[in-house]
Design a protein around this motif. Structure first.
Motif, PDB file in Angstrom:
ATOM      1  N   ILE A   1     -30.285  45.198  43.896  1.00 44.37           N
ATOM      2  CA  ILE A   1     -29.643  43.814  43.650  1.00 44.37           C
ATOM      3  C   ILE A   1     -29.520  43.376  42.052  1.00 44.37           C
ATOM      4  O   ILE A   1     -28.565  43.067  41.686  1.00 44.37           O
ATOM      5  N   VAL A   2     -30.669  44.210  41.247  1.00 44.42           N
ATOM      6  CA  VAL A   2     -30.471  43.928  39.524  1.00 44.42           C
ATOM      7  C   VAL A   2     -29.169  44.651  39.318  1.00 44.42           C
ATOM      8  O   VAL A   2     -28.631  44.149  38.551  1.00 44.42           O
ATOM      9  N   PHE A   3     -29.109  45.790  39.808  1.00 48.77           N
ATOM     10  CA  PHE A   3     -27.955  46.734  39.140  1.00 48.77           C
ATOM     11  C   PHE A   3     -26.760  45.827  39.540  1.00 48.77           C
ATOM     12  O   PHE A   3     -25.767  45.587  38.563  1.00 48.77           O
ATOM     13  N   VAL A   4     -26.533  45.269  40.914  1.00 44.39           N
ATOM     14  CA  VAL A   4     -25.225  44.636  41.154  1.00 44.39           C
ATOM     15  C   VAL A   4     -25.066  43.338  40.137  1.00 44.39           C
ATOM     16  O   VAL A   4     -23.956  43.230  39.663  1.00 44.39           O
ATOM     17  N   LEU A   5     -25.835  42.559  40.228  1.00 47.44           N
ATOM     18  CA  LEU A   5     -25.795  41.470  39.289  1.00 47.44           C
ATOM     19  C   LEU A   5     -25.558  41.774  38.058  1.00 47.44           C
ATOM     20  O   LEU A   5     -24.613  41.379  37.125  1.00 47.44           O
ATOM     21  N   LEU A   6     -26.192  42.672  37.287  1.00 42.92           N
ATOM     22  CA  LEU A   6     -26.107  43.209  35.888  1.00 42.92           C
ATOM     23  C   LEU A   6     -24.599  43.949  35.688  1.00 42.92           C
ATOM     24  O   LEU A   6     -23.950  43.682  34.933  1.00 42.92           O
ATOM     25  N   ALA A   7     -24.038  44.483  36.757  1.00 44.90           N
ATOM     26  CA  ALA A   7     -22.749  45.204  36.727  1.00 44.90           C
ATOM     27  C   ALA A   7     -21.635  44.089  36.587  1.00 44.90           C
ATOM     28  O   ALA A   7     -20.707  44.062  36.097  1.00 44.90           O
ATOM     29  N   LEU A   8     -21.826  43.081  37.542  1.00 41.68           N
ATOM     30  CA  LEU A   8     -20.957  41.957  37.766  1.00 41.68           C
ATOM     31  C   LEU A   8     -20.986  41.225  36.362  1.00 41.68           C
ATOM     32  O   LEU A   8     -20.108  40.665  35.848  1.00 41.68           O
TER      33      LEU A   8
END
Length: 323
Positions: free
Chosen positions: A14-21
């Motif tokens: 979840i953190v990775f997806v939010l950071l990527a966006l």
């Protein structure tokens, strides 16, 4: 719905997806409206693929710690197979996106923002669809046969219509959108709304975003059951799906510049859907190993792409994606 994935791995994802966006939006805002070049598309495609493989490595390590290497190997293979299936089926999305951009004459400089917003819509909507799909399969096992038959018929239909030209005018979503909202005839930069005769109305760009989102939902009806044919673990289904979507924007600009070279790819995608549908229909009689499924998907894609390149019509050199 049951998954063996530890809670901390869910948190990392979840953190990775939010950071990527977030990074994507920062880069997008810093660059402003600009036409994406082929080298830039290749560079970003490579970055997203590398990040996906890195996450798969982390996934393997996490399962190896909790469940042992045998389970870890299976889960990593399931992720990789699901990721490749999503990537391959996303090609069909891309050709439809290209048709939408061409139909509305969307300037190349604005296409990047449209795809970015489309990706966010896809992540939200697909997450909901994956969770619903997982619940249906857990509660009603027979739904797998429905999914399998649907994929089989979809593959046959795709094969028969592979050479047909799609007509956007027949798109029901476009007809509905034009009825419910007034749309200006001209773009207003990257704005979705503009003022015309003192009235606030939508720009064609808002219509394009809505169509891109609607198109992705339609294609998700095919792709999500396809991954459930590989694994019933909602974590693997969700993560492989989302990682494939995150690289969709860069993949669009890359394939848009090479569309003519892969003119036979729809036939390959049709065969993949037929194979996955058959696999799902046979699931209670014989469960095809994940490694075999992975080999079949890679083999079909490789064969189709090689044959496409060999029989591609001659086109002039192009340095940028221009439509």
């Amino acid at each position: 719905m049951h998954t063996l994935a530890p809670l901390w791995l869910w948190s990392v994802f979840i953190v990775f997806v939010l950071l990527a966006l977030f990074v994507d939006f920062v880069v997008l805002k810093k660059q402003g409206a600009h036409e994406v070049t082929v080298p830039e598309a290749i560079r970003w495609s490579a970055i997203w693929v590398a990040l996906s493989f890195a996450f798969n490595g982390l996934l393997w390590w996490a399962f190896a710690q909790d469940q042992g290497t045998a389970v870890a190997n299976t889960k990593a293979l399931e992720f990789l197979t699901g990721y490749l299936i999503e990537k391959s089926l996303a090609v069909d999305n891309i050709f439809v996106f290209l048709m939408i951009f061409t139909y509305f004459s969307v300037p190349p400089a604005y296409q990047k923002r449209v795809l970015m917003i489309g990706i966010i819509l896809a992540i939200v909507l697909r997450t909901v669809m994956i969770l619903i799909g997982g619940w249906l399969i857990a509660e009603f096992h027979w739904i797998l046969y429905v999914f399998g038959a649907f994929l089989l018929l979809t593959g046959i239909k795709m094969w028969r219509g592979a050479d047909e030209e799609a007509n956007l005018e027949d798109n029901p979503a476009l007809k509905i959108l034009r009825k419910v909202m007034p749309v200006s005839k001209h773009f207003d930069g990257e704005h979705f709304w503009t003022m015309q005769n003192g009235v606030r109305i939508a720009t064609p760009l808002l219509l394009v975003v809505a169509l891109v989102g609607f198109t992705d939902v339609i294609f998700a009806v095919d792709s999500i059951p396809a991954i459930y044919a590989i694994t019933a673990d909602p974590f693997i289904v969700l993560t492989s799906n989302i990682f494939a979507i995150l690289g969709l924007r860069a993949m669009f600009f890359l394939l848009a510049a090479m569309a003519a070279k892969f003119h036979l790819l729809n036939y390959g995608l049709a065969v993949i859907l037929v194979f996955i549908g058959t696999k799902m229909l046979l699931i209670d009689l014989y469960k095809i190993p994940v490694l075999v499924s992975l080999g079949v998907v890679i083999g079909i894609l490789a064969l189709t792409m090689i044959w496409s390149v060999k029989t591609a019509p001659k086109i002039g050199p192009s340095k940028t994606v221009s439509r």
